[in-house]
Write an enzyme that holds these catalytic residues in place. Structure first.
Site, PDB file in Angstrom:
ATOM      1  N   LYS A 183       0.860  -1.179   0.000  1.00  0.00           N
ATOM      2  CA  LYS A 183       0.000   0.000   0.000  1.00  0.00           C
ATOM      3  C   LYS A 183       0.899   1.233   0.000  1.00  0.00           C
ATOM      4  CE  LYS A 183      -2.355   3.400   2.254  1.00  0.00           C
ATOM      5  NZ  LYS A 183      -2.096   4.297   1.136  1.00  0.00           N
ATOM      6  N   GLY A 236       6.849   5.404   7.986  1.00  0.00           N
ATOM      7  CA  GLY A 236       5.970   6.565   7.996  1.00  0.00           C
ATOM      8  C   GLY A 236       6.069   7.294   9.325  1.00  0.00           C
ATOM      9  N   SER A 237       5.001   8.000   9.671  1.00  0.00           N
ATOM     10  CA  SER A 237       5.047   8.871  10.841  1.00  0.00           C
ATOM     11  C   SER A 237       4.890   8.068  12.135  1.00  0.00           C
ATOM     12  CB  SER A 237       3.926   9.910  10.741  1.00  0.00           C
ATOM     13  OG  SER A 237       2.688   9.235  10.690  1.00  0.00           O
ATOM     14  N   GLU A 256       9.688   1.894  10.732  1.00  0.00           N
ATOM     15  CA  GLU A 256      10.727   2.889  10.440  1.00  0.00           C
ATOM     16  C   GLU A 256      10.045   4.254  10.512  1.00  0.00           C
ATOM     17  OE1 GLU A 256      13.846   2.154  10.064  1.00  0.00           O
ATOM     18  OE2 GLU A 256      13.746   0.001   9.773  1.00  0.00           O
ATOM     19  N   LEU A 257      10.294   4.982  11.595  1.00  0.00           N
ATOM     20  CA  LEU A 257       9.498   6.196  11.852  1.00  0.00           C
ATOM     21  C   LEU A 257      10.363   7.461  11.752  1.00  0.00           C
ATOM     22  CD1 LEU A 257       7.453   4.681  14.826  1.00  0.00           C
ATOM     23  CD2 LEU A 257       6.999   4.517  12.379  1.00  0.00           C
ATOM     24  N   CYS A 290      13.676  11.214   6.504  1.00  0.00           N
ATOM     25  CA  CYS A 290      13.552  10.812   7.915  1.00  0.00           C
ATOM     26  C   CYS A 290      14.809  11.125   8.712  1.00  0.00           C
ATOM     27  CB  CYS A 290      13.193   9.340   8.015  1.00  0.00           C
ATOM     28  SG  CYS A 290      14.111   8.341   6.857  1.00  0.00           S
ATOM     29  N   GLU A 383       9.404  16.635  14.785  1.00  0.00           N
ATOM     30  CA  GLU A 383       9.989  16.390  13.466  1.00  0.00           C
ATOM     31  C   GLU A 383       9.464  17.446  12.490  1.00  0.00           C
ATOM     32  OE1 GLU A 383       8.652  12.883  11.308  1.00  0.00           O
ATOM     33  OE2 GLU A 383      10.637  12.712  10.411  1.00  0.00           O
TER      34      GLU A 383
HETATM   35  P1  NDP Z   1       2.225   8.730   7.133  1.00  0.00           P
HETATM   36  O1  NDP Z   1       2.439   8.054   8.437  1.00  0.00           O
HETATM   37  O2  NDP Z   1       1.224   9.793   7.046  1.00  0.00           O
HETATM   38  O3  NDP Z   1       1.859   7.670   6.001  1.00  0.00           O
HETATM   39  C1  NDP Z   1       2.652   6.549   5.767  1.00  0.00           C
HETATM   40  C2  NDP Z   1       1.803   5.454   5.154  1.00  0.00           C
HETATM   41  O4  NDP Z   1       0.861   4.996   6.127  1.00  0.00           O
HETATM   42  C3  NDP Z   1       0.985   5.928   3.963  1.00  0.00           C
HETATM   43  O5  NDP Z   1       0.938   4.906   2.998  1.00  0.00           O
HETATM   44  C4  NDP Z   1      -0.379   6.164   4.591  1.00  0.00           C
HETATM   45  O6  NDP Z   1      -1.450   6.117   3.666  1.00  0.00           O
HETATM   46  C5  NDP Z   1      -0.442   5.004   5.556  1.00  0.00           C
HETATM   47  N1  NDP Z   1      -1.471   5.127   6.603  1.00  0.00           N
HETATM   48  C6  NDP Z   1      -2.114   6.243   7.020  1.00  0.00           C
HETATM   49  N2  NDP Z   1      -3.006   5.938   7.983  1.00  0.00           N
HETATM   50  C7  NDP Z   1      -2.925   4.601   8.187  1.00  0.00           C
HETATM   51  C8  NDP Z   1      -3.587   3.694   9.052  1.00  0.00           C
HETATM   52  N3  NDP Z   1      -4.492   4.102   9.924  1.00  0.00           N
HETATM   53  N4  NDP Z   1      -3.251   2.383   9.003  1.00  0.00           N
HETATM   54  C9  NDP Z   1      -2.289   1.948   8.141  1.00  0.00           C
HETATM   55  N5  NDP Z   1      -1.659   2.766   7.275  1.00  0.00           N
HETATM   56  C10 NDP Z   1      -1.946   4.084   7.301  1.00  0.00           C
HETATM   57  O7  NDP Z   1       3.686   9.262   6.692  1.00  0.00           O
HETATM   58  P2  NDP Z   1       4.090  10.145   5.444  1.00  0.00           P
HETATM   59  O8  NDP Z   1       3.731   9.470   4.159  1.00  0.00           O
HETATM   60  O9  NDP Z   1       3.622  11.533   5.681  1.00  0.00           O
HETATM   61  O10 NDP Z   1       5.684  10.065   5.563  1.00  0.00           O
HETATM   62  C11 NDP Z   1       6.392  10.897   6.408  1.00  0.00           C
HETATM   63  C12 NDP Z   1       6.865  10.185   7.653  1.00  0.00           C
HETATM   64  O11 NDP Z   1       7.592   9.017   7.301  1.00  0.00           O
HETATM   65  C13 NDP Z   1       7.819  11.027   8.467  1.00  0.00           C
HETATM   66  O12 NDP Z   1       7.496  10.949   9.827  1.00  0.00           O
HETATM   67  C14 NDP Z   1       9.173  10.375   8.198  1.00  0.00           C
HETATM   68  O13 NDP Z   1      10.132  10.585   9.190  1.00  0.00           O
HETATM   69  C15 NDP Z   1       8.796   8.951   8.075  1.00  0.00           C
HETATM   70  N6  NDP Z   1       9.838   8.212   7.369  1.00  0.00           N
HETATM   71  C16 NDP Z   1      10.654   7.348   8.060  1.00  0.00           C
HETATM   72  C17 NDP Z   1      11.700   6.698   7.423  1.00  0.00           C
HETATM   73  C18 NDP Z   1      12.556   5.704   8.136  1.00  0.00           C
HETATM   74  O14 NDP Z   1      13.169   4.874   7.462  1.00  0.00           O
HETATM   75  N7  NDP Z   1      12.658   5.749   9.439  1.00  0.00           N
HETATM   76  C19 NDP Z   1      11.984   6.939   6.017  1.00  0.00           C
HETATM   77  C20 NDP Z   1      11.065   7.845   5.390  1.00  0.00           C
HETATM   78  C21 NDP Z   1      10.032   8.453   6.055  1.00  0.00           C
HETATM   79  P3  NDP Z   1      -2.100   7.479   3.080  1.00  0.00           P
HETATM   80  O15 NDP Z   1      -1.006   8.136   2.288  1.00  0.00           O
HETATM   81  O16 NDP Z   1      -3.200   6.984   2.251  1.00  0.00           O
HETATM   82  O17 NDP Z   1      -2.533   8.308   4.239  1.00  0.00           O
END
Ligand code: NDP
Length: 481
Positions: A183, A236-237, A256-257, A290, A383
């Site tokens: 996804k 993601g976040s 990985e946040l 990130c 962040e």
């Molecule tokens: P988000 O957490 O908003 O989204 C990440 C993914 O999760 C998207 O595909 C999103 O879908 C999905 N998602 C959203 N809500 C849910 C849910 N309830 N259940 C399951 N999946 C869900 O992050 P961003 O895309 O805004 O990315 C930025 C973040 O990612 C930053 O915090 C950054 O630091 C982190 N990051 C970490 C890295 C690492 O390796 N540590 C590397 C790169 C980024 P949708 O888009 O449809 O909302």
């Protein structure tokens, strides 16, 4: 005017069991820079997500039995195809995310390496023999471990590296003989669909890699809830990641946040030699990385020189259209993000100083350097995920390390020093997943173990380490008595 003008929006479908699947609803995908519509994206519902999970589940035996050399062959073919289509791939990343094209090209080059490492790793997945007779009850027995595929992997990816972070999940999952439901982030589905087509062309059997586009609250939730998924790998976040961990039950999870990564600049540092790296660390991909460099602690002896030279260099960066070859900074991923960050900058105005930036230029946030920012300001302690960096001074190495550790996050930290004792002290005392000596925390190559502590997550990526997470250890014991 953007070069994107004139591009016709194309309709994009789900990819389930090797088929393009229609949905009832489609969402328009807009370029974050120009606002132009670039595609119509299928919005999956719960049932279609289940369909994809079932396809992956039914394919898991086929994939588990595929020999290592064949899994490697498919991955090698993807390396070949992506190398041929590298320019097209980079343009897709730029169109959907506004990543300046020079950084999109770099991302594609890294993605190619990530799949190359995955092909190599597929051939060296093995266990170990156990010295059973080391226990009195083990005499006459021989035992060893195997690493078996875990089954269906749910991969949920963010917008900021839409091709390489997909590769960090799909590459090791296939290397290890798993099947996948992917996804991608709603703003960046095109890169994921593009890669899925390359896998199809490379001969990956139908059902092994399924791509389901649609809202995280529907598609992501179902992936996390569904019992047929054995592991969720999420980038993601922290907010979403922690929610996933809470709902995942006994599923394996890799998270990985985010982070507010920091750099220490010691007093003996040759400032001219580090400015380019600090610019890259703080401002590449408009800080939406990130491990973006967000906090700099410079020794009081070099603070003035560093701040001045760093500010001058930031002012030279070209801001604007992401498709121009020399653009360094373009739009944030959405207008909402730009508004959030402007609010954070506003908060600093009563107590800190803005050395440069702080405003929008044609909708693009300028590279922003803030000095003398207190720890509790949002630009320091949360962040930023934007082209913002705070610079503060320190007097002793102990104080600097304490400042870096004063964070909810712990992904990577960097230190520039020529003092070996300071380097050793920092490497031991910094509470992070990786310490980078004599470079910025933003340093990453794709085979190294990568991941964080505290709210930066749990588990490690980097192909070999991801393969460990994506396999189960099985013990075999032979009784020869
Ligand atoms: P988000 O957490 O908003 O989204 C990440 C993914 O999760 C998207 O595909 C999103 O879908 C999905 N998602 C959203 N809500 C849910 C849910 N309830 N259940 C399951 N999946 C869900 O992050 P961003 O895309 O805004 O990315 C930025 C973040 O990612 C930053 O915090 C950054 O630091 C982190 N990051 C970490 C890295 C690492 O390796 N540590 C590397 C790169 C980024 P949708 O888009 O449809 O909302």
């Amino acid at each position: 005017m953007s070069k994107l003008t004139g591009v016709q929006p194309t309709k994009k479908y789900l990819m389930i069991n090797g088929e393009k699947v229609e949905t009832d609803q489609y969402g328009s995908l807009y370029s974050p820079y120009s606002g132009e519509e670039i595609a119509q994206i299928a919005m999956a519902n719960k049932e279609q997500t289940e369909m994809a999970i079932n396809a992956a589940y039914e394919s898991r035996h086929l994939m588990a039995k595929m020999p290592a050399y064949k899994r490697a062959e498919v991955l090698e073919k993807v390396v070949f195809l992506l190398t041929e289509k590298a320019d097209e791939a980079a343009e897709i990343i730029t169109r959907e995310s506004s990543k300046p094209i020079m950084f999109s090209k770099a991302e594609v080059a890294r993605t190619i390496e990530t799949y190359k490492f995955s092909a190599e790793e597929a051939k060296r997945i093995h266990g170990e023999t156990i010295p059973f007779d080391a226990a009195s009850g083990g005499v006459g027995r021989i035992g060893y471990t195997l690493r078996e595929p875990i089954g269906v992997i749910g991969a949920i990816t963010p917008f900021n590296f839409p091709m390489n972070l997909v590769a960090h999940k799909v590459g090791p999952a296939i290397a290890a003989g798993n099947t996948i439901v992917l996804k991608p982030a709603s703003q960046t589905p095109l890169s994921a669909l593009f890669i899925a087509e390359l896998f199809e062309e490379a001969g990956l059997p139908p059902g092994v890699l399924n791509v389901v586009t649609g809202p995280g609250s529907v598609v992501g939730e179902e992936i996390v809830r569904n019992d047929r998924v054995s592991m969720v790998t999420f980038t993601g976040s922290p907010e979403v990641g922690i929610g996933i961990r809470n709902r995942a039950g006994l599923k394996k999870t890799t998270l990985e946040l985010g982070s507010n990564s920091a750099l220490i600049i010691d007093k003996d540092t040759e400032i001219d030699q580090i400015i380019d790296r600090c610019i890259m660390g703080a401002f590449s991909n408009q800080g939406q990385v990130c491990i973006s460099l967000q906090r700099i602690y410079a020794h009081e002896d070099v603070y003035e020189e560093f701040t001045e030279k760093f500010t001058q260099a930031a002012k030279q960066l070209k801001v604007g259209d992401p498709l121009e070859p020399d653009t360094y900074i373009s739009s944030l991923i959405s207008k909402g993000e730009a508004d959030r960050v402007l609010g954070w900058i506003e908060e600093t105005k009563s107590s800190a100083d803005i050395a440069t930036g702080g405003c929008l230029r044609n909708g693009v946030l300028e590279p922003t350097i803030i000095t003398n920012a207190e720890h509790d300001l949002k630009v320091s302690c949360q962040e930023a995920f934007a082209p913002i960096v705070v610079v503060n001074k320190f007097r002793s190495m102990e104080e600097a390390v304490q400042q870096v550790n004063n964070s909810r996050f712990g992904l990577q930290a960097g230190i520039y020093t020529n003092n070996v004792k300071h380097a050793m002290y920092a490497s031991q005392e910094l509470h992070v997943g990786g310490v980078i000596i004599n470079d910025v925390p933003t340093y990453r190559v794709d085979q190294m173990p990568y991941g964080g502590v505290k709210e930066s997550g749990t588990g490690r990526e980097g192909i070999k380490y991801a393969v460990e997470e994506m396999t189960e250890m099985k013990l075999i014991v032979w009784n020869n008595n």
